[in-house]
Structure formats: structure tokens, C-alpha cells
Scaffold this active site. Structure first.
Site, PDB file in Angstrom:
ATOM      1  N   ASP A   5      -9.813   4.661   5.871  1.00 23.71           N
ATOM      2  CA  ASP A   5     -10.052   4.002   4.369  1.00 23.71           C
ATOM      3  C   ASP A   5     -10.563   2.926   4.109  1.00 23.71           C
ATOM      4  OD1 ASP A   5      -8.127   3.978   1.940  1.00 23.71           O
ATOM      5  OD2 ASP A   5      -6.787   3.010   2.846  1.00 23.71           O
ATOM      6  N   LYS A  34       3.198  -7.459   8.695  1.00 26.50           N
ATOM      7  CA  LYS A  34       2.816  -5.825   8.438  1.00 26.50           C
ATOM      8  C   LYS A  34       4.462  -5.119   8.444  1.00 26.50           C
ATOM      9  CE  LYS A  34       0.312  -1.699   6.901  1.00 26.50           C
ATOM     10  NZ  LYS A  34      -1.068  -0.821   7.094  1.00 26.50           N
ATOM     11  N   VAL A  70       3.141  -5.774   3.322  1.00 28.19           N
ATOM     12  CA  VAL A  70       1.894  -7.043   4.115  1.00 28.19           C
ATOM     13  C   VAL A  70       3.226  -8.291   3.622  1.00 28.19           C
ATOM     14  CG1 VAL A  70       0.422  -8.555   4.910  1.00 28.19           C
ATOM     15  CG2 VAL A  70       0.227  -5.742   4.847  1.00 28.19           C
ATOM     16  N   GLY A 122       0.756  -1.263   0.063  1.00 32.00           N
ATOM     17  CA  GLY A 122       0.344  -0.105   0.167  1.00 32.00           C
ATOM     18  C   GLY A 122       0.896   0.920   0.076  1.00 32.00           C
ATOM     19  N   GLY A 123       0.139   3.042   0.728  1.00 32.44           N
ATOM     20  CA  GLY A 123       0.715   3.796   0.452  1.00 32.44           C
ATOM     21  C   GLY A 123       2.142   3.701   1.221  1.00 32.44           C
ATOM     22  N   MET A 124       1.574   3.310   2.350  1.00 36.22           N
ATOM     23  CA  MET A 124       2.187   3.832   3.730  1.00 36.22           C
ATOM     24  C   MET A 124       3.405   1.573   4.115  1.00 36.22           C
ATOM     25  SD  MET A 124       2.453   6.033   4.346  1.00 36.22           S
ATOM     26  CE  MET A 124       3.742   6.775   5.925  1.00 36.22           C
TER      27      MET A 124
END
Length: 950
Positions: free
Chosen positions: A137, A45, A30, A25-27
Site C-alpha cells: 500500500d 496506532k 493513529v 485508515g481502513g483498519m
């Protein structure tokens, strides 16, 4: 240079064996890994290395801590968090299954699938928002679908609701996912839980239609085709542009969505939903949680059925229960269902592992498991039976179009052909063939009870009994439910002892054990029988509930602390999380105990689990809000009270329940409400005005305003004009002095005695008047006069009331002479008469316990003395929906509660912390007490100031 995967693999060895990246993902990233010690797959993660700043690490660890606090079946659980070789990481459950994004690639979901999805997601958000957290989100890729439930994940950009918008992000940066983002979030404004509910609306729209809501944004007339008509207004509200026009909490949105189930589905597939594996409703607890009597090991355990193609978990749970119903009603012995469910969860069993099933610990000779599918109008059940040796037998795949009860009969028959083929004909002759109406009414009645619809529950259970008069379980459950319609009494047409005798061969063992406990004559025996039942059936929530209710109602008569009732009711909820009556009972107990957080939690659950407005017998919401505000938020109490009194229906309800205020330790509220009603209804009838004066008088006595209280009680006697009302007004003066109440003067006692003398001429009041006069004589040192009154009562042969009062007077005479052992011996026989009125007079129970505590203290039996002074903590009243007319024994107990607590707080043997809590509450309640109470207040204040640190 080594890859991120290789570096992470080295950093987390040997605890974890990192296999591969599975999401980015953006940050964060996983990875799939193996927990080496526990031999299970996990997801790990990490922060993307290029973004691993101090601020990002702080936010990442906050996410881990947040997830660790959210113990919810629809939120992904976290196992561990930390830092290794520069990687900030946390370890969570590896959720097998598709994301909603992957599932939607195969097309829109079915209506019932969307309903279940919405319920799961909103249930999870309800818990998240209750922690003060906004997800920010929520989207299909963050929702996993596994084993019939939805799980939300990825809290990486979540924030505490009280945290400023930009506290954890770059200033001005809009985070989230466009298309699921609420307008205020997209514009960089403050977000709240209501913003998450906008995202839920978008997700559900897409799930119904297969089309993204983003494509509809800006359209003057969005295309709602594919969304059920009943759901459209609910999603329109969720997707409103302005936050104030949307659903304001997840619970309300969830209830509204769930109520859009079709009528047919509610009646057929939804009949038993609340009794399913997850919900764990009362139907399972009563009907089929019990091992039948004749064999030590049950024939069969019915494992939770699983949903296959086209079916949902609710239908699977319904068919599990329908199968148990028919097997349990037959000659087949069925294992405790709650125990089976607990075993199933503990072993993390699922359909794929049935082939390798080990029945050790399950407590049954065989296990039955089914997979339910739906094709058009047909319900298809593939049934398998596993024996103690692990041998699996295929019991066939059948197609059904009948009712649930009929389908359950045939599934049961297929199981019997494998489990006990030589008993097939017996099974056919014993099941409830042709009794679908009785079966359905019974189950619906149990579910209504679970939703706090007590009148409806009683009507349905009564119908089941009429349709099938020989069904003992229906009669037993009707007898239980009847108490909750407000009567407080068993059903007048059901004799439990006769029921127990006539249906001994039909009733499950647990039910017979519970009936035996209900029939026990004394509390010691009753408690022992309940405890024996719970020990034998430790997973059964309904048994825990009945025992908790027994302790709540009457446990204090035997000196059992209210905390013990709370512990049993909390145990019931752990076993049956969605059982409404237990949550409501706990709310009342926690209000009484002054435990704010728990009271508010249980009040919320009680209202959540109740049906919507207009569907329950009493609207619990406003009533609970009023009680909680009065106890914990006095600054809000007036506003809440104004809203209640402004609603004619609620005002009528509150006026009826008015005299229960002291039961909740809310004497000030009861006194204030009584004054309000006297002012609001000056022209009401004398009976109603007497009711309000009685309510205020009892409350004022609890507040130490004895003179005003006795005046109100005297006024109630004048208005009612009954002999018993005059008797009680006199008894307060005479017996109040005997119990040690401050402020009762010699003139008041003389006035009371004169009234009692006059009432000796009335046959209806003669016994109580003679007893009260005898107590006054014993208290005044006139032993010979007291003995004469005792003898006059003893001459009333065949009058059990007179005999009991004579025995209590005998103990008073012995105690006044200093013979405390004799006083305790003669009074002990009166303890079994623990319900209102059974002591012979409404004041008898209070006098018995106050005096026994005094005598026990004189013999240095301090623990027993303290237990005796707890008698007022009971919640039992009788004779109607709420107390009216003259005061019941329970109301006199509650009116004396503050004085009894003062005695407890200053007595030897009470722990300092408890004494501090007790006496602090006494000082609050006696803040405006009569001057005669000042020495008592001074003693309490001295103790608090000297021994109770802040």
C-alpha cells in the site's frame, strides 16, 4: 458513552498522555500522544474497535513485530507494542512534517527533490524486501517528508512474501489503493516486491508532474511531460503492465534513478555527496575528521549544514565539506568530523535547536552551522556561530555563484571573522585559493575510491598532486589508494617518512598517527599505534578501516585471529556505512570464514556501492557470485561458472585472479578452474600454462592430493624454465617433509636434494638451496651437516637474506636437539619479517610458524602455539595485480592451510567448538586426499564423532 479517544487515554495512562486523533485508515486509527517518562511526542496506532477481531489482532501484532525489525532511516521506527483494556496498539516515532500528499497539494516537486525521494523510498523498500516483506500500500499519504528525508509508514496490510495472498485478509478481497496498485494486485493475484516497485513508479510520476498516474492508465500514449527525458524509460519500466517486464529489485531501480542526475549537478553540487552527513564517505574520514595538533581543543566544529528553500540535503552536505576543507587547510583547528556527526545525531539536533545549543561533549570552542537555500542561479548560505557559552553570532547571509571550493572558502572566511577575527589575514593567505582543480580532483578521487573505482581514484589523486605538489594530504591518500589498483604496493614516488617530516605542520594529527602506524617496523608496534589512533578518534571510520585492512592483510602473521580484522571492518562500516572497500574486504573475509549470511550481505553492499557496469575497474558482481556459489551453494556453482567462462572479459579476469582461490579457502574451485583453463586454452603460451599448473598444484596440496599437486608444480617448472621454479619444486619435497606433510617419501626427498645440490652452482639460487639442504639435514638428525650449512650461510656478510635464513636454520638445529627455549629465542628475531619475501625464501615464513608452534607446545605455551598456527589466515600478496610466476610466500601459506588447521584442531588449548569447526572443514577439504592422509583424517574423524555433537 466515552469516545474512543477518552477510552484509549484511560487505558494507556499513566505511561502515555493521549492528545488527539491525527489519522484514520481502513483498519486503524493513529493518535498523537506524549511519552510521559521520556517527555517526547509519539504516534500510537490502534485497530479500529469495530474491526478488532482475533484475525485482525494477529495481523496487527505482526505489523508491530515487522516494524520492530526494520532499523532503517527511511522506515518509521517502533518503540513498543501491546494490548490494554481491549485496545491492540503500538507506539512509534511521531514524524513531524508533511506527507507527500500534503506536499503535492502545493505543486509538483523539483527534479532533485524527486531524485532524493526516489532514493530514500527505494532504499527503504530494499531493506523491507530483504526481510521478505511486501508493503502492498505504498502511496503519497504513507510517505512522510521530514528533515530532508522521506520515511515510509503504514505497514498495516504488508505481508511476508512467502505468505499466501489471502492468509491475512478476507478471501478474494482486493486490498491496497487503486491508482497506485499494480495490475496483478488489482486483479486479486499474488503480489511480490515487484508490485511495490510499480507503486513507486506511480508515486514518482506524480511527484514529477503533479498528475496522478491513474489518469494515464489505459492511454495508448501517456503524457510524460514534466518527467526528465532520462527518467522516462525508467518509469516506463517500473509501470509496465506485466510484472516480469518491471524492475526486479529495489536496488537496481534506485541506482538507475540516482544516475540520472545532471552532469552539472554531479560535478558541482554532487562532488561531495557521498561524503555527506548520512553517507559518511571517505573524504570526511581522511580530510577533516581530525583535531589539529597544536591545541588540545579545536577552534571550531563544523556542524552539518541544513537544506532550506530550494536546496536539498546533498548540496547542504557538499557545502559542509567544502567549508571544512578550507577551514581545515588553514590555520584554524577543526574538530573530528565523524565525532561531530555522531554528537549531532545523538543530540537529535536540528536547525531550530541551534539557538539553544550546548557544546558540552562536542570538543570544540565554537560551532559553525549553515542553512543553504537556492534561488535561481544563486546559492544562499545563512551562517551562524555558537560559542562555548551558547552565544549565537550571525555570520551573515551570502549569495554565491562560484564553485563549491570557492563557496566553501568564503563561508570559512565568514566563520573566521567571528571565531578568530585577528587571524583573518592568515586565513586568506593559507586557504586553497586558485586551486579549485586540485580540490575537485582530490574529492572526486576519494569518492571514486569509495565506489571501488581504484584506477580512477588513483588517476584523480595523482592529478590533484600534480596540480598542487605541496599538498601533503593528496600525496598520503594517493599512496593509500595506489595499493588497491592491484599493485599491493605504496606509490613508488612517495616516501612516507619524508612526507611525514615535510608536512608535519599541515597534516592533521590523526593522519600523522596513521602514517606512524604504517611506518612502524614491527606488528606489535604497528597495532599499538593504530589502536592509539582509534582510541583518540573513536568515531573515525577511515582509521578503523585502515586498521581492519592491516589486520586482514598481515594480522595473522602475529597470531591475530581473522575475526579481529572482521570486527574492525564492521566497526568502520558502522561509522562509514557507504564505504565500498570495507564492504568488499568483509565479503572476502566472511567467505574465508564460511559465514554465509554475512558474506552475502556484504557482497550485496559491495556491489550496491560500486558504480554501474563498465564504471568500475573489476566487475565485482560475477566474481563474488562465483566465490559465494562455490563456498555456500555448490549446486549452483557450475551454472555460475558457466556464465563467467562464457564471458571473455570475465574469463580473463578470473584466469588472472585464479591463484587467489586458496586465499578464500576455495582450493577445489581453484583446482577446477585451472583444469578448465588448461582444457579451454591448449595452445596458449608456456608462461600461461605454467600459471595454470602452478595454480592447480597449490590447490591440490591444500586438498591433500599431494602427489598430483607436486606433479603440477614440477610441470610448471618445466614450462617456465626458470631457476626459481626448479628451486621451489625441489623445496616442496625437502621442506614439505620438514614441516610434516604426509606422503612425502624418502625417494621424493632424495630427488629434491639432488636438485638443490645442482642449484648450488647458480648464484641466484645458492642461498635458498643451501638453507633448504641445511633444514633437511637438521630434520634428518645430521646436526653437524646442518651446522655446516648454517655456517656457510653466516659467512655471507652483508647478505641480509642469508643471515635471516641462517638464523632460522640455527633455531631448527636447537629445536632438533630438544633445546626449545633456544629455538624460540633465536627464531623470535625473524617474526618482524612478516611480508612476502622478507623472510628470505617463500617457504621460510610457513616453516618458521609451524616449527615455533611445535616448540611452544613443547614448553606448554599452548595459546601462543595456537596463535602461531594461525599465520596462514593472512590475505597479503605482493608484486602485482595477482600472483603469477613462481609461488609467493602467501600462496605457500594458503596451500598449507588445511594441514595447519589439522594441527590446530587437534592441539591442546583449542576450545572444543572451534576445534569441531576447524576439523569438520578439514574433513571436507580432504575428502579426496591421498591414502597417506588417511591416518590424519581418522584422527580428525574420531575427534569430531567423539566430541562434536550435532
Amino acid at each position: 458513552m466515552p469516545s474512543v479517544t477518552e477510552r484509549l487515554r484511560e487505558a494507556l495512562a499513566p505511561d502515555y498522555r493521549v492528545e488527539r486523533e491525527i489519522a484514520r485508515g481502513g483498519m486503524g486509527i493513529v493518535f498523537l500522544a506524549q511519552d510521559v517518562a521520556l517527555e517526547r511526542p509519539v504516534a500510537i496506532k490502534i485497530i479500529r474497535p469495530e474491526l478488532s477481531t482475533a484475525r485482525a489482532a494477529a495481523r496487527f501484532l505482526r505489523e508491530a513485530r515487522l516494524l520492530a525489525t526494520l532499523h532503517h532511516p527511511n522506515v518509521v521506527p517502533i518503540y513498543r507494542a501491546g494490548e490494554a483494556a481491549g485496545f491492540f496498539f503500538y507506539v512509534m516515532e511521531y514524524v513531524e512534517g508533511d506527507t507527500l500528499t500534503e506536499r503535492l497539494q502545493r505543486g509538483a516537486l523539483k527534479r532533485d527533490e524527486v531524485l532524493k525521494l526516489g532514493r530514500d523510498v527505494l532504499d527503504a523498500l530494499d531493506a523491507v524486501h530483504a526481510k521478505g516483506v511486501v508493503h502492498r500500500d505504498l502511496k503519497p499519504s504513507n510517505i512522510f517528508l521530514t528533515q530532508g528525508r522521506a520515511i515510509i509508514s503504514d505497514f498495516g496490510i504488508a505481508k511476508p512474501s512467502e505468505e499466501p495472498l489471502h492468509a491475512a485478509t478476507t478471501a478474494g478481497r482486493v486490498i491496497g489503493t487503486l491508482g497506485y496498485m499494480a495490475p496483478e494486485q488489482a486483479y486479486g493475484q499474488e503480489v511480490t516486491g515487484v508490485s511495490d516497485l510499480y507503486a513507486v513508479g506511480a508515486v514518482l510520476f506524480e511527484s514529477y508532474t503533479g498528475r496522478a498516474w491513474a489518469a494515464q492508465m489505459g492511454e495508448s500514449r501517456p503524457n510524460w511531460s514534466g518527467v526528465p527525458r532520462a527518467v522516462v524509460p525508467l518509469l516506463k519500466r517500473a509501470l509496465a503492465f506485466k510484472a516480469e517486464n518491471r524492475w526486479q529489485d529495489a536496488g537496481s531501480f534506485r541506482r538507475a534513478i540516482w544516475r540520472t542526475r545532471t552532469r552539472k549537478y554531479r560535478f558541482e553540487a554532487g562532488l561531495l555527496t557521498a561524503a555527506g552527513v548520512v553517507a559518511g564517505g571517505i573524504a570526511a574520514a581522511i580530510l577533516f575528521s581530525d583535531v589539529f595538533r597544536s591545541k588540545p581543543i579545536p577552534d571550531v566544529a563544523v556542524l552539518p549544514f541544513e537544506a532550506g528553500r530550494g536546496a536539498d540535503s546533498s548540496l547542504a552536505a557538499d557545502l559542509t565539506l567544502a567549508t571544512e576543507t578550507n577551514l581545515g587547510h588553514s590555520i584554524i583547528e577543526v574538530a573530528d568530523r565523524d565525532g561531530v556527526a555522531a554528537w549531532w545525531v545523538e543530540h537529535e539536533t536540528n536547525v531550530d535547536s541551534v539557538e539553544r545549543l550546548d557544546l558540552a561533549g562536542l570538543g570544540a570552542r565554537n560551532a559553525v552551522h549553515g542553512v543553504v537555500s537556492v534561488e535561481g542561479p544563486d546559492t544562499i548560505v545563512a551562517l551562524r556561530v555558537v560559542d562555548a557559552n551558547g552565544i549565537v553570532s550571525d555570520a551573515g547571509q551570502e549569495q554565491f555563484r562560484g564553485s563549491l571550493s570557492e563557496t566553501g572558502r568564503f563561508i570559512g572566511l565568514n566563520a573566521v571573522t567571528v571565531v578568530a577575527p585577528n587571524r583573518e589575514s592568515e586565513y586568506r593567505g593559507s586557504v586553497m585559493a586558485g586551486r579549485d582543480s586540485a580540490f575537485n580532483a582530490y574529492i572526486e578521487g576519494l569518492q571514486a575510491f569509495e565506489r571501488n573505482e581504484f584506477t580512477t581514484a588513483t588517476e584523480l589523486l595523482n592529478a590533484a598532486w600534480r596540480l598542487y605538489p605541496e599538498w601533503g594530504l593528496a600525496q598520503w591518500q594517493l599512496n593509500n589508494a595506489h595499493r588497491w589498483i592491484g599493485s599491493g604496493q605504496p606509490h613508488d614516488s612517495i616516501d612516507l617518512m619524508d612526507l611525514r617530516a615535510r608536512h608535519a605542520d599541515e597534516l592533521p594529527e590523526l593522519v600523522t598517527m596513521l602514517i606512524d602506524a604504517q611506518l612502524a617496523s614491527g606488528q606489535a608496534q604497528r597495532h599499538a599505534l593504530y589502536q592509539r589512533a582509534i582510541e583518540k578518534y573513536p568515531h573515525n571510520g577511515y582509521a578503523a578501516f585502515l586498521y581492519g585492512d592491516e589486520l586482514l592483510m598481515r594480522g595473522a602473521h602475529a597470531g591475530v585471529p581473522l575475526d579481529s580484522a572482521v570486527a574492525q571492518l564492521e566497526s568502520a562500516i558502522r561509522k562509514k556505512p557507504n564505504f565500498g572497500p570495507a564492504h568488499c574486504q568483509l565479503t572476502w573475509a566472511y567467505i574465508r570464514l564460511g559465514r554465509q549470511e554475512e558474506a552475502e550481505r556484504c557482497a550485496f553492499a559491495c556491489q550496491e556501492l560500486s558504480a554501474g557496469p563498465g564504471e568500475t575497474d573489476v566487475d565485482q558482481g560475477p566474481l563474488m557470485q562465483l566465490l559465494i556459489a562455490a563456498r555456500f551453494h555448490p549446486e549452483r556453482a557450475d551454472a555460475v561458472l558457466g556464465g563467467v567462462l562464457g564471458n571473455a572479459t570475465m574469463a580473463e579476469t578470473v584466469s588472472g585472479y585464479l591463484r587467489l582461490g586458496t586465499m578464500y579457502d576455495l582450493a577445489e574451485l581453484q583446482a577446477g578452474l585451472a583444469s578448465e583453463f588448461l582444457m579451454l586454452m591448449p595452445d596458449t603460451d608456456d608462461h600461461s600454462r605454467a600459471h595454470f599448473h602452478q595454480a592447480r598444484g597449490l590447490a591440490l596440496i591444500g586438498l591433500g592430493r599431494l602427489q598430483e599437486g607436486l606433479h603440477d608444480i614440477g610441470r610448471a617448472a618445466e614450462l617456465s624454465g626458470t631457476v626459481n621454479a626448479r628451486l621451489q619444486a625441489a623445496e616442496w619435497r625437502v621442506l614439505g617433509r620438514a614441516m610434516g606433510l604426509p606422503g612425502i617419501t624418502n625417494e621424493m626427498v632424495a630427488d629434491g636434494r639432488a636438485t638443490l645440490d645442482s642449484l648450488m652452482r647458480d648464484s641466484a639460487s645458492r642461498v635458498s638451496a643451501a638453507w633448504a639442504l641445511g633444514v633437511a639435514a637438521s630434520r634428518g638428525g645430521a646436526a653437524s651437516a646442518a651446522a655446516a650449512w648454517r655456517d656457510s650461510l653466516g659467512l655471507a656478510e652483508g647478505d641480509s637474506v642469508a643471515q635471516r635464513l641462517a638464523a632460522l636454520l640455527e633455531s631448527m638445529i636447537a629445536g632438533a636437539a630438544g633445546d626449545y627455549d633456544e629455538a624460540l629465542r633465536t627464531s623470535a628475531a625473524l617474526l618482524p619479517y612478516d611480508s612476502a619475501g622478507r623472510g628470505g625464501d617463500p617457504f621460510a615464513r610457513a616453516l618458521l610458524h609451524i616449527k615455533r608452534a611445535e616448540w611452544l607446545s613443547m614448553r606448554d605455551r599452548t595459546a601462543e602455539a595456537d596463535a602461531s598456527r594461525r599465520w596462514y589466515e593472512q590475505f597479503e600478496w605482493t608484486g602485482g595485480k595477482y600472483p603469477t610466476g613462481e609461488a609467493q610466500a602467501a600462496e605457500i601459506d594458503w596451500a598449507l592451510a588445511t594441514y595447519a588447521r589439522w594441527l590446530r584442531g587437534l592441539a591442546r588449548g583449542v576450545a572444543t567448538d572451534e576445534a569441531c569447526s576447524i576439523l569438520t572443514r578439514v574433513l571436507e577439504l580432504w575428502a579426496q586426499a591421498d591414502a597417506a592422509y588417511q591416518p590424519h583424517k581418522d584422527r580428525a574423524m574420531e575427534f569430531v564423532e567423539r566430541r562434536c555433537s550435532s
